[in-house]
Design a protein around this motif. Sequence first.
Motif, PDB file in Angstrom:
ATOM      1  N   GLY A 134       1.962  38.085  39.941  1.00 42.43           N
ATOM      2  CA  GLY A 134       0.645  38.332  39.369  1.00 42.43           C
ATOM      3  C   GLY A 134      -0.366  37.268  39.746  1.00 42.43           C
ATOM      4  N   ALA A 135       0.044  35.996  39.696  1.00 40.61           N
ATOM      5  CA  ALA A 135      -0.876  34.908  40.033  1.00 40.61           C
ATOM      6  C   ALA A 135      -1.278  34.966  41.505  1.00 40.61           C
ATOM      7  CB  ALA A 135      -0.240  33.559  39.705  1.00 40.61           C
ATOM      8  N   GLN A 136      -0.348  35.365  42.384  1.00 51.11           N
ATOM      9  CA  GLN A 136      -0.713  35.520  43.797  1.00 51.11           C
ATOM     10  C   GLN A 136      -1.661  36.700  43.971  1.00 51.11           C
ATOM     11  OE1 GLN A 136       0.516  32.472  43.937  1.00 51.11           O
ATOM     12  NE2 GLN A 136       0.661  32.859  46.118  1.00 51.11           N
ATOM     13  N   GLY A 137      -1.543  37.706  43.110  1.00 49.74           N
ATOM     14  CA  GLY A 137      -2.493  38.809  43.119  1.00 49.74           C
ATOM     15  C   GLY A 137      -3.884  38.349  42.729  1.00 49.74           C
ATOM     16  N   GLU A 138      -3.958  37.473  41.739  1.00 43.44           N
ATOM     17  CA  GLU A 138      -5.247  36.883  41.364  1.00 43.44           C
ATOM     18  C   GLU A 138      -5.883  36.180  42.564  1.00 43.44           C
ATOM     19  OE1 GLU A 138      -3.865  35.590  36.841  1.00 43.44           O
ATOM     20  OE2 GLU A 138      -4.724  34.114  38.200  1.00 43.44           O
ATOM     21  N   PHE A 139      -5.088  35.326  43.186  1.00 45.40           N
ATOM     22  CA  PHE A 139      -5.578  34.561  44.332  1.00 45.40           C
ATOM     23  C   PHE A 139      -6.012  35.490  45.458  1.00 45.40           C
ATOM     24  CE2 PHE A 139      -4.386  32.259  48.338  1.00 45.40           C
ATOM     25  CZ  PHE A 139      -5.429  31.355  48.326  1.00 45.40           C
ATOM     26  N   ALA A 140      -5.194  36.515  45.729  1.00 45.88           N
ATOM     27  CA  ALA A 140      -5.523  37.470  46.786  1.00 45.88           C
ATOM     28  C   ALA A 140      -6.833  38.186  46.483  1.00 45.88           C
ATOM     29  CB  ALA A 140      -4.384  38.484  46.946  1.00 45.88           C
ATOM     30  N   GLY A 141      -7.008  38.613  45.233  1.00 42.45           N
ATOM     31  CA  GLY A 141      -8.238  39.299  44.849  1.00 42.45           C
ATOM     32  C   GLY A 141      -9.467  38.440  45.061  1.00 42.45           C
ATOM     33  N   LEU A 142      -9.365  37.174  44.690  1.00 42.14           N
ATOM     34  CA  LEU A 142     -10.499  36.262  44.861  1.00 42.14           C
ATOM     35  C   LEU A 142     -10.750  35.952  46.329  1.00 42.14           C
ATOM     36  CD1 LEU A 142      -9.887  33.792  41.893  1.00 42.14           C
ATOM     37  CD2 LEU A 142     -11.595  35.604  42.047  1.00 42.14           C
ATOM     38  N   MET A 143      -9.694  35.846  47.123  1.00 39.75           N
ATOM     39  CA  MET A 143      -9.873  35.586  48.555  1.00 39.75           C
ATOM     40  C   MET A 143     -10.521  36.779  49.253  1.00 39.75           C
ATOM     41  SD  MET A 143      -9.048  32.510  49.240  1.00 39.75           S
ATOM     42  CE  MET A 143      -8.846  32.507  51.020  1.00 39.75           C
ATOM     43  N   ALA A 145      -9.272  33.431  28.764  1.00 36.66           N
ATOM     44  CA  ALA A 145      -8.490  33.898  29.913  1.00 36.66           C
ATOM     45  C   ALA A 145      -7.175  33.145  30.050  1.00 36.66           C
ATOM     46  CB  ALA A 145      -9.307  33.736  31.196  1.00 36.66           C
ATOM     47  N   HIS A 146      -6.211  33.800  30.683  1.00 37.17           N
ATOM     48  CA  HIS A 146      -4.940  33.159  31.001  1.00 37.17           C
ATOM     49  C   HIS A 146      -5.189  31.998  31.952  1.00 37.17           C
ATOM     50  CE1 HIS A 146      -0.824  32.642  32.453  1.00 37.17           C
ATOM     51  NE2 HIS A 146      -0.429  33.347  31.412  1.00 37.17           N
ATOM     52  N   GLY A 147      -4.384  30.944  31.810  1.00 38.32           N
ATOM     53  CA  GLY A 147      -4.596  29.716  32.577  1.00 38.32           C
ATOM     54  C   GLY A 147      -4.491  29.877  34.073  1.00 38.32           C
ATOM     55  N   THR A 148      -3.808  30.929  34.534  1.00 37.59           N
ATOM     56  CA  THR A 148      -3.736  31.122  35.980  1.00 37.59           C
ATOM     57  C   THR A 148      -5.082  31.541  36.557  1.00 37.59           C
ATOM     58  OG1 THR A 148      -2.964  33.391  35.643  1.00 37.59           O
ATOM     59  CG2 THR A 148      -1.282  31.706  36.028  1.00 37.59           C
ATOM     60  N   ASN A 149      -5.952  32.145  35.737  1.00 38.27           N
ATOM     61  CA  ASN A 149      -7.253  32.582  36.254  1.00 38.27           C
ATOM     62  C   ASN A 149      -8.060  31.416  36.824  1.00 38.27           C
ATOM     63  OD1 ASN A 149      -8.174  35.447  34.121  1.00 38.27           O
ATOM     64  ND2 ASN A 149      -6.507  35.153  35.532  1.00 38.27           N
ATOM     65  N   PRO A 150      -8.348  30.372  36.044  1.00 38.13           N
ATOM     66  CA  PRO A 150      -9.096  29.244  36.627  1.00 38.13           C
ATOM     67  C   PRO A 150      -8.336  28.525  37.730  1.00 38.13           C
ATOM     68  CG  PRO A 150      -8.414  28.752  34.373  1.00 38.13           C
ATOM     69  CD  PRO A 150      -8.147  30.201  34.589  1.00 38.13           C
ATOM     70  N   ALA A 151      -7.001  28.456  37.624  1.00 33.52           N
ATOM     71  CA  ALA A 151      -6.223  27.816  38.680  1.00 33.52           C
ATOM     72  C   ALA A 151      -6.365  28.589  39.994  1.00 33.52           C
ATOM     73  CB  ALA A 151      -4.751  27.732  38.272  1.00 33.52           C
ATOM     74  N   SER A 152      -6.318  29.919  39.920  1.00 31.74           N
ATOM     75  CA  SER A 152      -6.477  30.746  41.124  1.00 31.74           C
ATOM     76  C   SER A 152      -7.870  30.585  41.713  1.00 31.74           C
ATOM     77  CB  SER A 152      -6.212  32.219  40.790  1.00 31.74           C
ATOM     78  OG  SER A 152      -4.881  32.419  40.394  1.00 31.74           O
ATOM     79  N   ALA A 153      -8.879  30.498  40.844  1.00 37.22           N
ATOM     80  CA  ALA A 153     -10.259  30.355  41.319  1.00 37.22           C
ATOM     81  C   ALA A 153     -10.440  29.045  42.082  1.00 37.22           C
ATOM     82  CB  ALA A 153     -11.226  30.427  40.140  1.00 37.22           C
ATOM     83  N   VAL A 154      -9.869  27.975  41.573  1.00 34.59           N
ATOM     84  CA  VAL A 154      -9.966  26.680  42.251  1.00 34.59           C
ATOM     85  C   VAL A 154      -9.247  26.737  43.601  1.00 34.59           C
ATOM     86  CG1 VAL A 154      -9.229  24.268  42.135  1.00 34.59           C
ATOM     87  CG2 VAL A 154     -10.269  25.345  40.142  1.00 34.59           C
ATOM     88  N   MET A 155      -8.086  27.368  43.634  1.00 30.34           N
ATOM     89  CA  MET A 155      -7.352  27.509  44.897  1.00 30.34           C
ATOM     90  C   MET A 155      -8.154  28.295  45.926  1.00 30.34           C
ATOM     91  SD  MET A 155      -3.510  28.281  43.532  1.00 30.34           S
ATOM     92  CE  MET A 155      -3.139  29.192  45.025  1.00 30.34           C
ATOM     93  N   ALA A 156      -8.985  29.224  45.437  1.00 33.78           N
ATOM     94  CA  ALA A 156      -9.817  30.024  46.338  1.00 33.78           C
ATOM     95  C   ALA A 156     -11.113  29.306  46.708  1.00 33.78           C
ATOM     96  CB  ALA A 156     -10.128  31.372  45.694  1.00 33.78           C
ATOM     97  N   GLY A 157     -11.239  28.051  46.318  1.00 33.16           N
ATOM     98  CA  GLY A 157     -12.406  27.262  46.681  1.00 33.16           C
ATOM     99  C   GLY A 157     -13.615  27.528  45.823  1.00 33.16           C
ATOM    100  N   MET A 158     -13.402  28.069  44.630  1.00 32.87           N
ATOM    101  CA  MET A 158     -14.525  28.390  43.745  1.00 32.87           C
ATOM    102  C   MET A 158     -14.664  27.363  42.634  1.00 32.87           C
ATOM    103  SD  MET A 158     -14.203  32.535  43.443  1.00 32.87           S
ATOM    104  CE  MET A 158     -14.188  33.571  44.920  1.00 32.87           C
ATOM    105  N   LYS A 159     -15.865  27.295  42.104  1.00 31.32           N
ATOM    106  CA  LYS A 159     -16.154  26.412  40.979  1.00 31.32           C
ATOM    107  C   LYS A 159     -16.137  27.238  39.702  1.00 31.32           C
ATOM    108  CE  LYS A 159     -19.656  23.279  39.078  1.00 31.32           C
ATOM    109  NZ  LYS A 159     -21.020  22.714  39.249  1.00 31.32           N
ATOM    110  N   VAL A 160     -15.388  26.789  38.704  1.00 32.20           N
ATOM    111  CA  VAL A 160     -15.199  27.553  37.473  1.00 32.20           C
ATOM    112  C   VAL A 160     -16.274  27.201  36.448  1.00 32.20           C
ATOM    113  CG1 VAL A 160     -13.662  27.943  35.509  1.00 32.20           C
ATOM    114  CG2 VAL A 160     -12.726  27.778  37.827  1.00 32.20           C
TER     115      VAL A 160
END
Length: 949
Positions: A564-573, A596-611
Amino acid sequence: MNTNAFALRHIGPREEDQKLMLETLGVDSLDQLIYETLPDDIRLENGLNMEAPMTEHEYLLHIHELSKKNKAYKTYIGLGYHPTILPAVIQRNILENPGWYTAYTPYQAEIAQGRLEALLNFQTMVMDLTGMDMANASLLDESTAAAEAMSLLFAVRERSQKKAGINKFFVSENILPQTLSLLQTRANPIGIELVVGNEETFDFSSEFFGAILQYPGKDGQITDIETFITKANDAQIKVAVAADILSLIKLEAPGKFGADVVVGTTQRFGIPMGYGGPHAAFFATKKAYKRDIPGRIIGVTKDKNGNRALRMALQTREQHIKRDKATSNICTAQVLLAVMASMYAVYHGPKGLKFIANKVHNKASELANALNKLGYNQVNTSYFDTLQIKTKAKKIKAVAKEKKVNLYYPDKETVIIAINETTSIRDINYLISVFADAAKKETITISEVTEANNISKSIRRTSDFLTSDIFNTYHSETELMRYIKYLERKDLALNHSMISLGSCTMKLNAASEMLPLSWFKWGNIHPFAPLKQAKGYLTVLKELEDLLTEITGFAATSLQPNSGAQGEFAGLMVIKAYHESRDDHHRNICLIPSSAHGTNPASAVMAGMKVIVTKSTAEGNIDVDDLREKAALHKDNLAALMVTYPSTHGVYESAIKEITQIIHDNGGQVYMDGANMNAQVGLTNPGNIGADVCHLNLHKTFAIPHGGGGPGVGPICVAKQLVPFLPGSPIIKTGGKKAITAISAAPFGSALACLISYGYIKMLGAEGLTESTKVAILNANYIKHRLEGSFDTLYSGERGRAAHEMIVDCRPFKANGIEVTDIAKRLMDYGFHAPTVSFPVAGTLMIEPTESESKAEIDRFCDAMVSIRKEIDNAVKGDDNNVLKNAPHTLDMITADEWYFPYTREAAAFPLEYVRDNKFWPSVRRVDDAYGDRNLICSCAPIEAYVEA
């Protein structure tokens, strides 16, 4: 009554039970309940467009016919995937055993000691073979593990004054191609510059913070990693090594040479290829990085009596809990596969593994000698199992294709052959005949395999491994079967009782969905095999994509993300790629609700986004005014909103369409977290609500079992404008016309597990899927009603209804000295796994019964909760000697000669009559978390080490 209908078997409450439940809720029909639950403006006007559902018998015939379209050729492609031999004792007693595959993540350690021990064995196995200080309890795949290694080394570089600000990362040109693709995906958003080159000519410049080597390389050559690591250490460059675990039986452990991280996959330890997964990766590193390591670590601690107990160590360290400060969004593992791989090592032991590794190496050597005699140029000077032949690849390919043999052809002048555990002398002779035919020469026949050693002396293994008794005891099938059963009895899984975890959707994983996973023609297809050999898989995967696209109301689906968390990251990418295609490179703001679940902001940061965090109202909904204000403030740079629907609080927010429109009006895209899709299927969908991309948890809504903490599958479904950017693969073409680089190692992620969801949807059909959603909502509201007067529900919809889950407030019980953890532990005495504890609100329980649970089971759970409430009322603050604080109660306690407690043994162990019929005994008392974190032991350490700690 059509007793062949799968929906009748999947959905728990019988028709007469549903009537009683609806009467209890004061509604006339299920449709009336849905009307009172779901906002009017998001309901689907038309139902799902699907074929009529299959019966279980029809489905098994169907999936068997499809399996025949897969051609299981003899495969020597390698590249991180190899045919294996899964011991039947492990297949029958773990892979096919609901006691193992229906268990949940071991957050409640007292009722998870069995799989915790199996995972401790896994960690020990990895630590021994890699020579590292510690290992985690598995990651998603080798390429993901390599990317996590890069991220870890990037994160810790700031601790070195000489490396602060340095962003270059060296990648050996001999890295697996899928790993390079994933490194590219992960490097760019966080500012890492990859430099791909030859490790033998690398200049160890001060501009580099880290490097990664493949050991052996993708072409089979084993380079001198010791020299490289020594020079890198001198230059303060940290080194990760991606290692083949079977080769480590014969190759010296990278940790002995000073590696900082060692990663790889344990697929070679008996796990079927399954067209790419699921497989358990490993991640091992130094103790200095224990608070940076991604994923989960199993550690040794003690229970309330001082006895040895296991738990997930450093739980508050889990990366996703750090939210936007995280360097990783990993919040799951591949537990079921890690357990299987660990049992493979337990079954064979060090002697058996040496025999297997020697057999593989010796056969590769015999093949090399024969090919040299035929005039072929085998160029690897030091190798374990993989040969590199310099010849006209086209000629070999033509003969190999005719003889139904899969080799790897990286270019026109090279043929790669990777020998594996299943390769027999007959297979070797058949391979020789392929090359003899291509050369138009008489073949050479081998009658026996002799001992050989074509591994450079400097890197041959001299260090011991798997010396623990665990790996030197259970070598007969009888003994291993009993050991597996011994561990299974310590674990509470769905085959014992309901697991009512909110947001985790622990529903039936039907046997008919699971059976094909053991079939040869599904398990033995290499992910990089020619597409013509995988027609069965391609049919299933394409149809599953189409079904998920229909269910979500979108335009296309990618099955590649394997959690699921990789899906979050994929969606943001994908969103990021969309913005960049429009020259909106500056759009990097991601709005995320505070709930939100903690993976949401973590995925956003991994995608180079500012939360940017948005507020929630007192009712637990998104504060629309605050969202509108922040969206307008950041409209020039707004990239996305991440939203969960129904909300994490278990409520259908009526303003959701207004929320998605606000984002679109300000130039952003809407990512919807699909964790709660079980409350949408057939009634509404993300496309209808206004989202642009969502991920789905196939291990939740679509019936893939949790497996004790994995595998998971997290595909993304996207709107029309995002289709071109769906993720690709470097070897097998997948994804959109402008595909982003890989999200997972395999082109279709964990393809084998996708068979489960395919069967689930095919057998339920449109009507069954919709009915499942409705009954999930019925079951949740029935629990809500039954607990009224004992527990307050924290949030409800505008008409007083819950969605498919609800949060009950346990904070008032602090007045009696009772914490939510006490309730969770006491539920074990009643035979239940606790609901989700303190998420998303501290001091609460989030309950989700799913549609699979019967009224009788739900009533037992509610009876237990009401009984516990009475126990809470009898508790006195300041007096911890009560039935809740002492929970759970073990068999040793109940049968002890002396009883020191102010309540009876019966009240402790058999608080309600139903418990007597099916008693589950926790194997340890309450574990001491703090002790385990202070004294971290994460291997099968000898008792002396435990005592010293």
